[in-house]
Write an enzyme that holds these catalytic residues in place. Structure first.
Site, PDB file in Angstrom:
ATOM      1  N   ASP A  23      -7.130 -13.998   1.445  1.00  0.00           N
ATOM      2  CA  ASP A  23      -8.142 -13.273   2.213  1.00  0.00           C
ATOM      3  C   ASP A  23      -9.027 -12.432   1.287  1.00  0.00           C
ATOM      4  O   ASP A  23      -8.628 -12.059   0.195  1.00  0.00           O
ATOM      5  CB  ASP A  23      -7.467 -12.354   3.249  1.00  0.00           C
ATOM      6  CG  ASP A  23      -6.498 -11.385   2.606  1.00  0.00           C
ATOM      7  OD1 ASP A  23      -5.760 -11.810   1.691  1.00  0.00           O
ATOM      8  OD2 ASP A  23      -6.483 -10.204   2.992  1.00  0.00           O
ATOM      9  N   GLU A  24     -10.232 -12.157   1.779  1.00  0.00           N
ATOM     10  CA  GLU A  24     -11.132 -11.152   1.217  1.00  0.00           C
ATOM     11  C   GLU A  24     -11.318 -11.288  -0.299  1.00  0.00           C
ATOM     12  O   GLU A  24     -11.354 -10.291  -1.019  1.00  0.00           O
ATOM     13  CB  GLU A  24     -10.616  -9.747   1.562  1.00  0.00           C
ATOM     14  CG  GLU A  24     -10.559  -9.518   3.067  1.00  0.00           C
ATOM     15  CD  GLU A  24     -10.002  -8.163   3.457  1.00  0.00           C
ATOM     16  OE1 GLU A  24     -10.506  -7.602   4.447  1.00  0.00           O
ATOM     17  OE2 GLU A  24      -9.066  -7.658   2.815  1.00  0.00           O
TER      18      GLU A  24
ATOM     19  N   PHE B 149      -1.012  -3.669  14.240  1.00  0.00           N
ATOM     20  CA  PHE B 149      -0.430  -2.444  14.789  1.00  0.00           C
ATOM     21  C   PHE B 149      -0.743  -1.208  13.939  1.00  0.00           C
ATOM     22  O   PHE B 149      -0.243  -0.121  14.220  1.00  0.00           O
ATOM     23  CB  PHE B 149       1.087  -2.608  14.956  1.00  0.00           C
ATOM     24  CG  PHE B 149       1.478  -3.584  16.042  1.00  0.00           C
ATOM     25  CD1 PHE B 149       0.525  -4.184  16.858  1.00  0.00           C
ATOM     26  CD2 PHE B 149       2.808  -3.901  16.261  1.00  0.00           C
ATOM     27  CE1 PHE B 149       0.879  -5.083  17.854  1.00  0.00           C
ATOM     28  CE2 PHE B 149       3.185  -4.800  17.258  1.00  0.00           C
ATOM     29  CZ  PHE B 149       2.220  -5.391  18.047  1.00  0.00           C
TER      30      PHE B 149
ATOM     31  N   TRP C 299      -0.482  -2.925   8.439  1.00  0.00           N
ATOM     32  CA  TRP C 299      -1.032  -2.640   7.108  1.00  0.00           C
ATOM     33  C   TRP C 299      -0.908  -1.140   6.897  1.00  0.00           C
ATOM     34  O   TRP C 299      -1.230  -0.356   7.795  1.00  0.00           O
ATOM     35  CB  TRP C 299      -2.499  -3.095   7.045  1.00  0.00           C
ATOM     36  CG  TRP C 299      -2.650  -4.555   7.305  1.00  0.00           C
ATOM     37  CD1 TRP C 299      -2.927  -5.147   8.503  1.00  0.00           C
ATOM     38  CD2 TRP C 299      -2.498  -5.614   6.361  1.00  0.00           C
ATOM     39  NE1 TRP C 299      -2.963  -6.510   8.362  1.00  0.00           N
ATOM     40  CE2 TRP C 299      -2.704  -6.830   7.061  1.00  0.00           C
ATOM     41  CE3 TRP C 299      -2.214  -5.661   4.999  1.00  0.00           C
ATOM     42  CZ2 TRP C 299      -2.637  -8.073   6.437  1.00  0.00           C
ATOM     43  CZ3 TRP C 299      -2.143  -6.906   4.390  1.00  0.00           C
ATOM     44  CH2 TRP C 299      -2.357  -8.084   5.093  1.00  0.00           C
ATOM     45  N   THR C 300      -0.465  -0.743   5.701  1.00  0.00           N
ATOM     46  CA  THR C 300      -0.007   0.644   5.583  1.00  0.00           C
ATOM     47  C   THR C 300      -0.938   1.560   4.781  1.00  0.00           C
ATOM     48  O   THR C 300      -0.501   2.613   4.327  1.00  0.00           O
ATOM     49  CB  THR C 300       1.407   0.677   4.970  1.00  0.00           C
ATOM     50  OG1 THR C 300       1.378  -0.011   3.712  1.00  0.00           O
ATOM     51  CG2 THR C 300       2.423   0.029   5.886  1.00  0.00           C
ATOM     52  N   GLU C 301      -2.215   1.191   4.651  1.00  0.00           N
ATOM     53  CA  GLU C 301      -3.109   2.111   3.938  1.00  0.00           C
ATOM     54  C   GLU C 301      -3.007   3.526   4.518  1.00  0.00           C
ATOM     55  O   GLU C 301      -2.885   4.510   3.794  1.00  0.00           O
ATOM     56  CB  GLU C 301      -4.569   1.663   4.065  1.00  0.00           C
ATOM     57  CG  GLU C 301      -4.935   0.421   3.294  1.00  0.00           C
ATOM     58  CD  GLU C 301      -4.935  -0.819   4.168  1.00  0.00           C
ATOM     59  OE1 GLU C 301      -4.054  -0.943   5.042  1.00  0.00           O
ATOM     60  OE2 GLU C 301      -5.813  -1.679   3.965  1.00  0.00           O
TER      61      GLU C 301
ATOM     62  N   HIS D 143      -7.062  -9.479  -3.994  1.00  0.00           N
ATOM     63  CA  HIS D 143      -6.006  -8.480  -3.762  1.00  0.00           C
ATOM     64  C   HIS D 143      -4.991  -8.524  -4.905  1.00  0.00           C
ATOM     65  O   HIS D 143      -3.782  -8.439  -4.681  1.00  0.00           O
ATOM     66  CB  HIS D 143      -5.330  -8.707  -2.403  1.00  0.00           C
ATOM     67  CG  HIS D 143      -6.210  -8.341  -1.235  1.00  0.00           C
ATOM     68  ND1 HIS D 143      -6.378  -7.038  -0.824  1.00  0.00           N
ATOM     69  CD2 HIS D 143      -6.977  -9.099  -0.424  1.00  0.00           C
ATOM     70  CE1 HIS D 143      -7.219  -7.011   0.217  1.00  0.00           C
ATOM     71  NE2 HIS D 143      -7.607  -8.252   0.467  1.00  0.00           N
TER      72      HIS D 143
ATOM     73  N   ASP E 175      -0.391  -6.361  -3.525  1.00  0.00           N
ATOM     74  CA  ASP E 175      -1.793  -6.106  -3.184  1.00  0.00           C
ATOM     75  C   ASP E 175      -2.424  -5.336  -4.337  1.00  0.00           C
ATOM     76  O   ASP E 175      -1.781  -5.090  -5.361  1.00  0.00           O
ATOM     77  CB  ASP E 175      -1.920  -5.367  -1.842  1.00  0.00           C
ATOM     78  CG  ASP E 175      -3.164  -5.814  -1.083  1.00  0.00           C
ATOM     79  OD1 ASP E 175      -4.269  -5.705  -1.659  1.00  0.00           O
ATOM     80  OD2 ASP E 175      -3.046  -6.299   0.058  1.00  0.00           O
TER      81      ASP E 175
ATOM     82  N   ARG F  34       0.839  -1.209   0.000  1.00  0.00           N
ATOM     83  CA  ARG F  34       0.000   0.000   0.000  1.00  0.00           C
ATOM     84  C   ARG F  34       0.870   1.253   0.000  1.00  0.00           C
ATOM     85  O   ARG F  34       0.626   2.207  -0.700  1.00  0.00           O
ATOM     86  CB  ARG F  34      -0.928   0.006   1.206  1.00  0.00           C
ATOM     87  CG  ARG F  34      -2.247  -0.709   1.034  1.00  0.00           C
ATOM     88  CD  ARG F  34      -2.111  -2.140   0.517  1.00  0.00           C
ATOM     89  NE  ARG F  34      -3.394  -2.798   0.448  1.00  0.00           N
ATOM     90  CZ  ARG F  34      -3.916  -3.518   1.446  1.00  0.00           C
ATOM     91  NH1 ARG F  34      -3.240  -3.704   2.566  1.00  0.00           N
ATOM     92  NH2 ARG F  34      -5.101  -4.072   1.314  1.00  0.00           N
TER      93      ARG F  34
HETATM   94  C1  ACM Z   1      -6.249  -9.159   6.243  1.00  0.00           C
HETATM   95  O1  ACM Z   1      -6.163  -8.332   7.160  1.00  0.00           O
HETATM   96  N1  ACM Z   1      -7.041  -8.922   5.195  1.00  0.00           N
HETATM   97  C2  ACM Z   1      -5.490 -10.389   6.260  1.00  0.00           C
END
Ligand code: ACM
Length: 766
Positions: free
Chosen positions: A332-333, A425, A474-476, A269, A201, A172
């Site tokens: 995922d997702e 985190f 996660w760096t969004e 993703h 991603d 991200r």
């Molecule tokens: C995730 O947080 N989608 C693995």
């Protein structure tokens, strides 16, 4: 920065040690309840002896013929030169020696070590590279505490879990190679041994694949950081790691006993890859670039054999770069709308005799697993891979709580605990007004430290499938490297103790007592930790007089003593101690800081207290009317300057200000801003396609709850599509008396915009 009174801390430690010596008449003794040395993660056994080793003439690191010890010896040398004042020599020197001894394994775990400090020297004995390294790391931590002498002590140590991980999202927002090397050092210094590297991603493909150059020439670049009204970033935004860089990172990690586990996401993703090679996708329309914006994108790989050939060729290059026994394939997702709508995918599903799309994902993942297994690797996936049936040998990373881990362990599969609460985190660590962007709610340092690893939920056989724990960032919204540091440290130190230390040696209060030295060491490494757990928070108790207030002070960790001044002078350990609410008259300058004895904790705060100042609220200090959830975010951020931060639940932007004493308030000014609706996912698409009305946007203030009467509306016209924060004045509401909760609710006709509240500034009645 404050000079650290090492000596006074040392004197305190020495007194404790003397006290212990009075209690135990001779020889070595166990000192389990209080760690006088600030070692993190806490070692398994620490036995203090009598006396000290004088290091005022430095240390001499003995050369060693043991090739496993060689790196540890040079690492110690290099570390001490970088961070410590102690002089280091080698060979024939009068300084006490650090020697490395090979110990026969005796069935002890591979990463164990013994560190012995006597009054004449230091010995590190281990049977492996990792053991020597961890002995050195512990010694480095001990040396940072003291200047002239260190205590005689014997430490026997070994890990609790074999997977002690940390996941970095470089997709991200990318970080530099130099930054990743620094993180690897921090990890090694905390005995963490897995860097799970999220390289792919929707928003970017970050790993050079020679066979498919468009993955990086197209897939690594998106139009902007985030979709803006007008972009502050000119040209395309992104970057990637070359194979040469990756080799260097992997080799640097390996020397530090860290395995780098790459993650190549599939089947979802995957927008960046599909933008580069449209033939991989499942939708009729091609993507022109990786998308900017956050959430869950619908783009999935299709299930053609040629797509598997592509993925396998990618994985062959990945396996060449990463010797890790594990390869992470995401999973995922993966929302299945495109598979449901794609005739070729449906035909393939029927041909395979597969009943639904979840099972199709399971078949997809199983096929990839077979390929990885055939190349001697194990597959890891997020817990969604359980849904259509688990691939035969898969390891499951449980992120949606720990249910996935429990299910996997009960099915006899290995699993790693990465639940978003509390191990993500990118969630904020406090609700202070100065916390940088991240998700809501909080994962506090204490939440991380006290994370329960299911030891009472699973049988011993099932428990054996828990390889370990891992924190993820996660760096969004964590855009810059210094923000990554703020979110990681010291929570990663707390995680290291969950991962390494025996639960019987864990105690949060004791961890906090070791934290000041830990924070100091982190800063010496050139990293910037958060000190949120120690920082003083000010609470005005219900105000009963517009000229005065009763003020309470607290810290998140409730550790140490809070001292304060009210006369503008700097706060010191001998300043007044806060132990009950203080009565003040407006205006007053408050300075406050927490101390552990003489040791300052966190940074001092200064507040110019007036009625309006104590009534002001940043959006980060308000509750969401929806309860939990929400994001602290910036508008399209230029990367080189501070930007205002807004806390918002973008699906329902409304905030609660509790217990407002209305008799002192004439009106409310508010600071507002807006962003485009940059969130993707099935419900977001519906949201954006439905106009909400033709009225002018406004902020309604409701009395008592969001269903209560509107007592005032502030129209937002002056702030439409403005960058930053616009202050708007509300009308006179001084007729309302008494104490009330207030709901501030955005009324917005435009589904493509999210209105944001930055602050509420009550204006005092005259
Ligand atoms: C995730 O947080 N989608 C693995």
């Amino acid at each position: 920065m404050h000079p650290r009174p090492f000596l006074s801390r040392y004197i305190r430690h020495t007194l404790l040690l003397l006290l212990a010596l009075c209690l135990v008449s001779s020889g070595l003794y166990s000192f389990a309840s209080e760690h006088t040395l600030s070692i993190i993660p806490a070692p398994e056994k620490v036995n203090y002896g009598q006396g000290e080793l004088n290091i005022s003439h430095g240390l001499s690191i003995e050369r060693t013929s043991d090739e496993n010890a060689e790196f540890a010896a040079s690492y110690l040398n290099e570390l001490l030169k970088k961070t410590h004042t102690v002089t280091v020599s080698s060979g024939a020197s009068a300084a006490p020696k650090v020697i490395f001894l090979h110990r026969q394994p005796e069935g002890s775990p591979d990463e164990s070590y013994q560190l012995t400090i006597t009054s004449s020297g230091i010995e590190i004995s281990a049977s492996s590279r990792a053991g020597y390294l961890y002995g050195v790391v512990t010694l480095w931590q001990i040396l940072s505490d003291h200047l002239q002498t260190i205590p005689v002590v014997q430490i026997n140590d070994k890990p609790r879990f074999k997977w002690r991980g940390f996941m970095l999202d470089s997709a991200r927002h990318i970080q530099s190679e130099e930054f990743i090397l620094k993180l690897l050092d921090y990890m090694a210094l905390h005995k963490l041994n897995v860097l799970h590297w999220h390289l792919v991603d929707d928003q970017g493909w970050r790993i050079e694949i020679k066979r498919y150059p468009k993955l990086t020439s197209v897939g690594a670049w998106r139009p902007q950081t985030m979709p803006p009204y007008q972009s502050h970033v000119q040209g395309s935004y992104g970057g990637y790691f070359t194979q040469e860089q990756i080799k260097q990172i992997v080799a640097y990690a390996a020397k530090r006993n860290i395995t780098v586990v790459p993650e190549i996401e599939m089947p979802g993703h995957s927008s960046a890859a599909i933008a580069a090679y449209p033939e991989l996708g499942s939708a009729p329309e091609p993507l022109h670039s990786p998308p900017a914006g956050w959430g869950i994108f619908p783009n999935l790989y299709n299930v053609n054999d040629s797509t598997f050939t592509f993925l396998q060729n990618v994985l062959l290059e990945v396996m060449e770069l990463f010797p890790s026994p594990y390869i992470h394939v995401g999973g995922d997702e993966a929302i299945k709308d495109q598979w449901k709508a794609n005739p070729a995918v449906q035909a393939r599903m029927h041909e395979l005799g597969i009943n639904n799309e979840d099972q199709l994902q399971s078949w997809f993942t199983g096929r990839i697993e077979k390929f990885l297994n055939a190349h001697g690797r194990k597959m890891v996936g997020w817990d969604e891979i359980l849904e259509g049936g688990l691939a035969p040998n898969a390891t499951v990373m449980s992120w949606r709580g720990t249910k996935g881990a429990i299910a996997a362990a009960r099915q006899g599969h290995d699993t790693v605990l990465t639940p978003n609460r509390p191990l993500y985190f990118n969630y904020r660590q406090s609700d202070a007004a100065d916390e940088p962007p991240g998700r809501v709610p909080m994962n506090t340092l204490q939440d991380v430290y006290q994370f329960d690893t299911l030891s009472s939920t699973l049988t011993p056989t099932e428990q054996a499938h828990i390889l370990g724990v891992e924190a993820c960032i996660w760096t969004e919204y964590v855009i810059t490297q210094d923000r990554v540091e703020h979110m990681l440290f010291p929570r990663l130190a707390a995680l290291s103790e969950v991962a390494w230390s025996d639960p019987s040696n864990k105690n949060f209060h004791n961890f906090l007592s070791r934290l000041p030295d830990e924070l100091e060491r982190t800063k010496k490494l050139g990293l910037h930790p958060a000190e949120s757990v120690f920082e003083v928070r000010v609470h005005a108790e219900p105000i009963t007089n517009p000229d005065q207030a009763t003020i309470a002070l607290s810290t998140q960790g409730s550790y140490g003593e809070i001292h304060y001044t009210l006369d503008g002078s700097d706060v010191k350990p001998r300043s007044s101690r806060f132990n009950q609410p203080i009565h003040i008259s407006f205006p007053t300058t408050l300075k406050a800081q927490a101390f552990d004895g003489e040791v300052p904790l966190g940074n001092p705060i200064t507040r110019r207290l007036t009625l309006e100042e104590v009534l002001r609220r940043d959006s980060r200090e308000l509750d969401q009317c929806t309860g939990g959830g929400g994001i602290q975010l910036e508008q399209d951020p230029p990367r080189n300057r501070e930007r205002p931060v807004f806390l918002v639940n973008f699906q329902q932007p409304c905030w609660i200000y509790h217990n407002v004493e209305m008799q002192y308030i004439h009106s409310f000014n508010v600071g507002v801003g807006s962003i485009p609706y940059i969130f993707y996912g099935p419900s977001e698409e519906k949201h954006k396609s439905q106009p909400m009305g033709t009225f002018a946007p406004r902020l309604d203030i409701h009395l008592d709850s969001c269903k209560g009467n509107v007592i005032s509306s502030i129209f937002l016209a002056k702030a439409v599509r403005k960058d930053g924060v616009t202050e708007l004045k509300g009308e006179n509401i001084s007729a309302i008396k008494g104490s009330h909760d207030l709901c501030f609710e955005m009324q917005n006709p435009d589904p493509k915009t999210v209105w944001l509240l930055n602050y509420i500034q009550p204006i005092a009645a005259k």
